[in-house]
Design an enzyme around this catalytic site. Structure first.
Site, PDB file in Angstrom:
ATOM      1  N   GLN A 259       0.835  -1.163   0.033  1.00 44.60           N
ATOM      2  CA  GLN A 259      -0.158  -0.067  -0.047  1.00 44.60           C
ATOM      3  C   GLN A 259       1.154   1.120   0.028  1.00 44.60           C
ATOM      4  OE1 GLN A 259      -3.521  -0.166  -0.427  1.00 44.60           O
ATOM      5  NE2 GLN A 259      -2.870  -2.008  -0.918  1.00 44.60           N
ATOM      6  N   HIS A 262       1.755   3.001  -3.379  1.00 41.64           N
ATOM      7  CA  HIS A 262       0.579   3.749  -4.084  1.00 41.64           C
ATOM      8  C   HIS A 262       1.091   4.941  -4.056  1.00 41.64           C
ATOM      9  CE1 HIS A 262      -2.443   1.016  -5.537  1.00 41.64           C
ATOM     10  NE2 HIS A 262      -2.660   0.408  -4.340  1.00 41.64           N
ATOM     11  N   GLU A 327      -9.063   0.776   5.658  1.00 39.35           N
ATOM     12  CA  GLU A 327      -9.403   0.460   4.132  1.00 39.35           C
ATOM     13  C   GLU A 327      -9.453  -0.892   4.071  1.00 39.35           C
ATOM     14  OE1 GLU A 327      -7.002   2.013   1.182  1.00 39.35           O
ATOM     15  OE2 GLU A 327      -8.834   1.769  -0.369  1.00 39.35           O
ATOM     16  N   HIS A 328      -8.133  -1.231   4.398  1.00 45.44           N
ATOM     17  CA  HIS A 328      -7.697  -2.656   4.298  1.00 45.44           C
ATOM     18  C   HIS A 328      -7.146  -3.183   5.441  1.00 45.44           C
ATOM     19  CE1 HIS A 328      -6.670  -1.035   0.144  1.00 45.44           C
ATOM     20  NE2 HIS A 328      -7.416  -2.034  -0.257  1.00 45.44           N
ATOM     21  N   ASP A 361      -6.634  -6.669  -4.289  1.00 45.48           N
ATOM     22  CA  ASP A 361      -6.645  -5.972  -5.507  1.00 45.48           C
ATOM     23  C   ASP A 361      -7.077  -6.247  -6.923  1.00 45.48           C
ATOM     24  OD1 ASP A 361      -6.141  -3.892  -3.762  1.00 45.48           O
ATOM     25  OD2 ASP A 361      -3.668  -3.931  -4.010  1.00 45.48           O
ATOM     26  N   HIS A 420     -54.041  16.510   2.404  1.00 42.92           N
ATOM     27  CA  HIS A 420     -53.598  15.030   2.701  1.00 42.92           C
ATOM     28  C   HIS A 420     -54.446  14.524   3.656  1.00 42.92           C
ATOM     29  CE1 HIS A 420     -49.530  16.514   2.122  1.00 42.92           C
ATOM     30  NE2 HIS A 420     -49.044  15.667   2.368  1.00 42.92           N
TER      31      HIS A 420
END
Ligand code: NAD
Length: 433
Positions: A259, A262, A327-328, A361, A420
C-alpha cells in the site's frame, strides 16, 4: 523509520490519536479551477472538452475522435499478451461471480392490516466510469467498477480515460472489453466528469459516475453530485496488518509496502502482540526499500505515516482497529475468524497469512474500491448496490385503509396539511357508505 508505539507507554493515547489524525492528503485548492472547467463544458460542450484535452493531455483531436472506435480498441487489444489476457479474464470472472451473489432480492408481503408492501430493485440506466490515466494506468480499476455495473444490469456504461500525448493503454482497453463497457472516450480530468454529468454533442449524459482519480477528478465529482450520483471520494490507500509473532517478517513487510508504494500519502500500520516481531518487520522493510522500484514513494509513506504498535493482546488490537477503521485489514494470527468477529469497522478484511491484500486488489473477487480516511465507520466498498435503486411498493385493501387511514388523518391534521387528510377521508367516507 516509522513510529513505534506501545499501549503500555504513558503517552500512548496522545501518540495514537496523532497517528489517527495525521493529515495525509495534500489538498491543493483545485475547486476554483474545477468549477471553471465544469461551467465551460456546460456552456461549450465538445469545443471546451477538446481545448482542455489539448491543454492538459497535450493532444489535438477533433470531436469525432473523442470516442474510440471499435477498430482502435481492437488494435490496442491485439498488443496484449496471452498471459495478460488470461489474467484479466480470470480476474473478471471472479469479480463477476462475487458480485452476482451480492444482488439483492425484491420483496412483497401482506401485513396483518391487509396492506401489501414491498420494494424492488432496478439498475440506473446509464453509468459513467472514470479511469485514471494521467500518471499510471489501472486496468484492475476498470474491472472493479465496470463488472458490478454490468452485473447490476446497467444498460449503458460509458468509460472516460485520459490518454496523455495520445498514448492508449492496451490493458485498459482489454479490461473494458472483458467487462462489457459500451463506450470509451479518450478524455480525462474535470472536463470528462462534466461531460459525463451534463453531456456534450458527442457524449450523452449518464445518471451515476464512479471511479477514482486525482484531486481535479475528485473535486469535479463533488461538484456534479446531485445532478448525477457518485460512488465516493476515495483518498490515499491504507493498510492495517494485525500479526502475532508467528509470521514471516518479510511477508508482512511486503504487505505493508504494497500500500505504501501507491502514494506518498498512503498509510501502512502494523499492530502486533510481539514487540520483537515488530522490530523484525521494520528491519525487513528497510531491506526491501533498498531495491523496490517505487522505493521513493513507499519510503516517504512509511517514514511519514507508517507505525508499528505493540499491544498486550488481540482484544486490544481489535479495539484499536475499530478506532482506525482501516480501508484494508489483514489478520495474520492463528485464528483470524475469531479476531474478525471482534472487529466492526473495516472496508475489507483479509483472513490469515495466505491472503495478501494484493489478492484482493486483483483477483480475489470482492471489490477493491473501498472507504478510506476512517469512512469505513459509516460506509462500504463499491458493490452492485451502487448501481441499483430501490423503489418501494404499497397497496391498500379497503380493510387496510379502514384500519390505518384514521391515523393518517390525525397526523395530516396535526401537520396542517388539509388535502392530505381529506384524500384519506374521502375514501373512508365511500367505504363507510
Ligand atoms: P487522472 O486521470 O486522475 O488525472 C489526469 C487528469 O487530470 C488530466 O487528464 C487532466 O485533465 C487533469 N489535470 C491534471 N493537471 C491539471 C491542472 N493543473 N488543472 C486542471 N486539470 C488537471 O490521473 P492521475 O493524475 O494519474 O491520478 C490518478 C489518481 O487516482 C491517483 O491519485 C491514484 O492514487 C488514484 N487511484 C486510486 C485508486 C483507488 O482505488 N483508490 C485506484 C487507482 C488510482
Amino acid at each position: 523509520m516509522p513510529q513505534f508505539l506501545s499501549t503500555t507507554d504513558a503517552d500512548f493515547e496522545q501518540r495514537f490519536s496523532a497517528v489517527l489524525a495525521a493529515k495525509r492528503e495534500d489538498s491543493p485548492d483545485v475547486d476554483d479551477v474545477v468549477s471553471g472547467i465544469i461551467a465551460d463544458v456546460r456552456a461549450r460542450g465538445d469545443v471546451a472538452v477538446l481545448e482542455l484535452t489539448a491543454k492538459f493531455d497535450r493532444m489535438q483531436i477533433d470531436a469525432d475522435q473523442i470516442r474510440l472506435s471499435d477498430a482502435e480498441i481492437d488494435a490496442e487489444i491485439a498488443k496484449v499478451s496471452d498471459e495478460e489476457q488470461h489474467a484479466l479474464e480470470l480476474a473478471a470472472e471472479r469479480i463477476r461471480a462475487y458480485h452476482t451473489r451480492q444482488m439483492p432480492s425484491d420483496e412483497m408481503w401482506t401485513d396483518p392490516d391487509g396492506a401489501t408492501l414491498g420494494w424492488r430493485w432496478t439498475p440506473v440506466s446509464a453509468a459513467g466510469l472514470y479511469v485514471p490515466g494521467g500518471l499510471a494506468s489501472y486496468p484492475s480499476s476498470v474491472l472493479m467498477n465496470a463488472v458490478p455495473a454490468k452485473v447490476a444490469g446497467v444498460e449503458r456504461l460509458a468509460m472516460v480515460v485520459p490518454t496523455p500525448d495520445g498514448i492508449i493503454n492496451p490493458l485498459v482497453m482489454m479490461a473494458a472489453r472483458v467487462a462489457g463497457v459500451d463506450e470509451v472516450y479518450r478524455i480525462g480530468g474535470a472536463q470528462a466528469v462534466a461531460a459525463l454529468a451534463y453531456g456534450t454533442e458527442t457524449i450523452a449524459p449518464v445518471d451515476k459516475i464512479t471511479g477514482p482519480g486525482n484531486a481535479f477528478v475528485a473535486a469535479a465529482k463533488r461538484r456534479v453530485f446531485g445532478k448525477v450520483g457518485i460512488d465516493m471520494i476515495a483518498g490515499p490507500s491504507e493498510i492495517l496488518v494485525i500479526a502475532d509473532g508467528d509470521n514471516d517478517a518479510d511477508w508482512i513487510a511486503l504487505d505493508l509496502m504494497s500500500q505504501a508504494e501507491h502514494d506518498e500519502s498512503a498509510q501502512s500500520l502494523l499492530i502486533t502482540t510481539d514487540a520483537a516481531f515488530g522490530q523484525a518487520v521494520a528491519d525487513a522493510v528497510t531491506v526491501r526499500l533498498e531495491t523496490l522500484e517505487r522505493r521513493e514513494i513507499a519510503g516517504a509513506s512509511w517514514r511519514d505515516f507508517g507505525a508499528i504498535i505493540t499491544v498486550r493482546d488481540l482484544d486490544e488490537a481489535a479495539r484499536l482497529c475499530d478506532r482506525i477503521a482501516p480501508e484494508h485489514l489483514e489478520l495474520c494470527v492463528a485464528d483470524p475468524e475469531a479476531l474478525s468477529d471482534k472487529i466492526t469497522h473495516a472496508g475489507a478484511i483479509f483472513l490469515g497469512q495466505w491472503t495478501p491484500e494484493a489478492i484482493g486488489d486483483y483477483v480475489g473477487g470482492p471489490n477493491h474500491v473501498l472507504p478510506t480516511a476512517r469512512s469505513a465507520r459509516f460506509s462500504s466498498g463499491l458493490s452492485v448496490l451502487d448501481f441499483l435503486k430501490r423503489t418501494t411498493l404499497a397497496k391498500m385493501s379497503p380493510e387496510a385503509l379502514r384500519a390505518i387511514g384514521p391515523a393518517a388523518e390525525v397526523l395530516a391534521t396535526s401537520e396542517s396539511l388539509e388535502a392530505h387528510g381529506l384524500s384519506v377521508t374521502a375514501r373512508l367516507r365511500k367505504l363507510n357508505g
